[in-house]
Design a protein around this motif. Sequence first.
Motif, short mmCIF file in Angstrom:
data_model
loop_
_atom_site.label_atom_id
_atom_site.label_comp_id
_atom_site.label_asym_id
_atom_site.label_seq_id
_atom_site.Cartn_x
_atom_site.Cartn_y
_atom_site.Cartn_z
N THR A 22 -24.17 13.99 -16.05
CA THR A 22 -23.39 14.59 -16.93
C THR A 22 -22.07 15.74 -16.72
OG1 THR A 22 -24.36 17.00 -16.97
CG2 THR A 22 -25.78 15.50 -18.64
N PRO A 25 -17.67 19.77 -19.71
CA PRO A 25 -16.46 19.22 -20.44
C PRO A 25 -15.29 20.45 -18.55
CG PRO A 25 -17.91 21.29 -21.29
CD PRO A 25 -18.37 20.32 -19.83
N SER A 32 -9.39 16.89 -15.62
CA SER A 32 -10.40 15.14 -15.70
C SER A 32 -10.68 14.55 -15.04
CB SER A 32 -10.34 15.34 -17.40
OG SER A 32 -11.23 13.97 -17.37
N ARG A 89 -18.11 5.55 -19.28
CA ARG A 89 -19.05 6.01 -20.06
C ARG A 89 -18.64 7.51 -20.32
NH1 ARG A 89 -23.79 5.25 -21.81
NH2 ARG A 89 -25.71 6.45 -21.77
N HIS A 90 -18.12 8.69 -19.20
CA HIS A 90 -17.66 9.75 -19.26
C HIS A 90 -16.80 10.17 -20.38
CE1 HIS A 90 -21.67 10.71 -17.30
NE2 HIS A 90 -21.46 10.16 -16.05
N ASN A 92 -15.85 8.63 -22.40
CA ASN A 92 -16.41 8.10 -24.13
C ASN A 92 -16.98 9.38 -25.23
OD1 ASN A 92 -14.33 6.05 -24.41
ND2 ASN A 92 -16.51 4.80 -23.32
N LYS A 93 -16.89 10.52 -24.54
CA LYS A 93 -17.32 11.52 -25.62
C LYS A 93 -17.27 11.53 -26.94
CE LYS A 93 -16.43 14.58 -22.10
NZ LYS A 93 -18.16 14.23 -21.02
N ASN A 94 -16.74 11.16 -27.55
CA ASN A 94 -16.72 11.05 -29.28
C ASN A 94 -17.45 9.53 -30.02
OD1 ASN A 94 -16.98 13.40 -29.47
ND2 ASN A 94 -14.20 13.38 -28.83
N ASP A 100 -22.76 4.23 -27.80
CA ASP A 100 -23.40 4.65 -26.57
C ASP A 100 -24.46 3.72 -25.62
OD1 ASP A 100 -24.01 7.27 -24.87
OD2 ASP A 100 -25.96 7.54 -25.55
#
Length: 169
Positions: A22, A25, A32, A89-90, A92-94, A100
């Motif tokens: 995971t 943040p 990032s 994938r990581h 695209n948090k929203n 998903d």
Amino acid sequence: MKKTLVLLVSALSISGGAFAQTAAPSAAPAMSAASGADKSARREERVEQRIAYLHQALKITPQQETQWNAFADVMRGNGATMSELFEQRHANKNISALDDMKQYAEIAQAHADGTKKLVDAFQPLYDSMPAEQKKLADVTFREAPPQGGHRSRSSGKKAAPSNDSTVKP
């Protein structure tokens, strides 16, 4: 066929082990991006470590180098593909639950496609091996852990080396 599947899962576990990761943040976009680059570099390093381990464990001969290099290149390509998909994938948090799931399906399909490519690349190498070396390959891949270099809790068998402490299946 079971042996081949174990081989494939083992070889792809280097890149596919990120399923369990995971993303933490980050405080800033620059951090990032650096974190993503670090993860990508670690995944690439794990692929290279697995390739080196298998080359040594399988006792690849100079005559087998051409087939070996084709197999190793597929491992590298699979690792790069999976790394890219996980980075997307990581990032695209929203997204919606449906999107998903679609991303996960894309990853699973890429994993299946990569596994097929790995089988196709390994077959000529395996076919070139004498019986004793095939037995060594069978044992090496049977004993290799399916995820991240961890030992199987039930078998107690020695696992392939892994320096990845971030993946906890």
